[in-house]
Design a protein around this motif. Sequence first.
Motif, mmCIF file in Angstrom:
data_model
loop_
_atom_site.group_PDB
_atom_site.id
_atom_site.type_symbol
_atom_site.label_atom_id
_atom_site.label_comp_id
_atom_site.label_asym_id
_atom_site.label_seq_id
_atom_site.Cartn_x
_atom_site.Cartn_y
_atom_site.Cartn_z
ATOM 1 N N THR A 58 0.852 -1.181 0.000
ATOM 2 C CA THR A 58 0.000 0.000 0.000
ATOM 3 C C THR A 58 0.891 1.235 0.000
ATOM 4 O O THR A 58 1.996 1.225 0.544
ATOM 5 N N GLY A 59 0.391 2.282 -0.636
ATOM 6 C CA GLY A 59 1.107 3.549 -0.699
ATOM 7 C C GLY A 59 1.846 3.735 -2.009
ATOM 8 O O GLY A 59 2.212 2.769 -2.673
ATOM 9 N N ASP A 60 2.024 4.983 -2.372
ATOM 10 C CA ASP A 60 2.795 5.345 -3.559
ATOM 11 C C ASP A 60 3.594 6.587 -3.216
ATOM 12 O O ASP A 60 3.043 7.686 -3.269
ATOM 13 N N PRO A 61 4.831 6.438 -2.776
ATOM 14 C CA PRO A 61 5.616 5.203 -2.729
ATOM 15 C C PRO A 61 5.103 4.245 -1.646
ATOM 16 O O PRO A 61 4.364 4.642 -0.737
ATOM 17 N N VAL A 62 5.538 3.002 -1.734
ATOM 18 C CA VAL A 62 5.115 1.964 -0.803
ATOM 19 C C VAL A 62 5.523 2.344 0.620
ATOM 20 O O VAL A 62 6.679 2.672 0.874
ATOM 21 N N VAL A 63 4.534 2.301 1.531
ATOM 22 C CA VAL A 63 4.798 2.595 2.945
ATOM 23 C C VAL A 63 4.445 1.421 3.848
ATOM 24 O O VAL A 63 4.758 1.439 5.039
ATOM 25 N N VAL A 80 3.959 -8.200 8.629
ATOM 26 C CA VAL A 80 3.305 -6.905 8.444
ATOM 27 C C VAL A 80 4.425 -5.893 8.641
ATOM 28 O O VAL A 80 5.081 -5.900 9.684
ATOM 29 N N ALA A 81 4.669 -5.070 7.652
ATOM 30 C CA ALA A 81 5.736 -4.074 7.762
ATOM 31 C C ALA A 81 5.190 -2.709 7.368
ATOM 32 O O ALA A 81 4.633 -2.551 6.282
ATOM 33 N N VAL A 82 5.344 -1.758 8.274
ATOM 34 C CA VAL A 82 4.936 -0.377 8.013
ATOM 35 C C VAL A 82 6.175 0.486 8.231
ATOM 36 O O VAL A 82 6.836 0.383 9.271
ATOM 37 N N HIS A 83 6.477 1.316 7.247
ATOM 38 C CA HIS A 83 7.634 2.198 7.384
ATOM 39 C C HIS A 83 7.424 3.088 8.609
ATOM 40 O O HIS A 83 6.324 3.605 8.818
ATOM 41 N N PRO A 84 8.460 3.264 9.433
ATOM 42 C CA PRO A 84 8.314 4.086 10.640
ATOM 43 C C PRO A 84 7.741 5.482 10.370
ATOM 44 O O PRO A 84 7.004 6.023 11.209
ATOM 45 N N ALA A 85 8.019 6.060 9.209
ATOM 46 C CA ALA A 85 7.481 7.389 8.887
ATOM 47 C C ALA A 85 5.958 7.374 8.736
ATOM 48 O O ALA A 85 5.323 8.420 8.810
ATOM 49 N N HIS A 87 3.958 5.334 10.715
ATOM 50 C CA HIS A 87 3.319 4.860 11.953
ATOM 51 C C HIS A 87 2.249 5.851 12.402
ATOM 52 O O HIS A 87 2.418 7.065 12.289
ATOM 53 N N GLY A 88 1.144 5.310 12.888
ATOM 54 C CA GLY A 88 0.061 6.149 13.402
ATOM 55 C C GLY A 88 -0.862 6.718 12.339
ATOM 56 O O GLY A 88 -1.729 7.527 12.656
ATOM 57 N N THR A 89 -0.701 6.299 11.089
ATOM 58 C CA THR A 89 -1.530 6.848 10.005
ATOM 59 C C THR A 89 -2.613 5.875 9.537
ATOM 60 O O THR A 89 -3.317 6.167 8.572
ATOM 61 N N GLY A 90 -2.740 4.713 10.187
ATOM 62 C CA GLY A 90 -3.763 3.748 9.807
ATOM 63 C C GLY A 90 -3.315 2.718 8.789
ATOM 64 O O GLY A 90 -4.113 1.872 8.380
ATOM 65 N N VAL A 91 -2.066 2.766 8.384
ATOM 66 C CA VAL A 91 -1.567 1.809 7.384
ATOM 67 C C VAL A 91 -1.649 0.378 7.916
ATOM 68 O O VAL A 91 -2.146 -0.520 7.232
ATOM 69 N N GLY A 92 -1.188 0.146 9.123
ATOM 70 C CA GLY A 92 -1.226 -1.197 9.699
ATOM 71 C C GLY A 92 -2.644 -1.719 9.820
ATOM 72 O O GLY A 92 -2.918 -2.876 9.496
#
Length: 152
Positions: A58-63, A80-85, A87-92
Amino acid sequence: MDDQENEGVRPARAADVPAVRAVTDAAYRPYIERIGVVPRPMEADHGADVAAGRVFVTGDPVVGLVVVEAFADHLFLGSVAVHPAAHGTGVGRRLLRFVETHARELGLGEIRLYTNAMMWENRRIYPKYGYELVERRVDGPYDRIHYRKPLG
């Protein structure tokens, strides 16, 4: 996968492999010192996983991304990997909901996963999303907490 909660989650393509590697490394690198070993997802063959259709991004670029594998009776959530930048944005949350929808689309009634016992953040998160503790098991250098989520 047209529903809104899965919006923006798509199968990874070969061109995404460098981003998959970068996001995975960024997400798991902070755990190396804490757990004393390199987390398994950092050592994965990302190209092979993408080619096999196991990676969704997900994301463009992938986050963020998930790595899943379908078995006869469950969907295994390997990472499950979410870029630290991000975190807290609902990606996970979006990725976990995608995994649930994906399992149902495959006709599977359960999701299974494990996390390192020292990744206490994950041990707080997964139960909030309906994952039940199954067992704690040591596998070589990895002390793992196993979870399952029946989809009913």
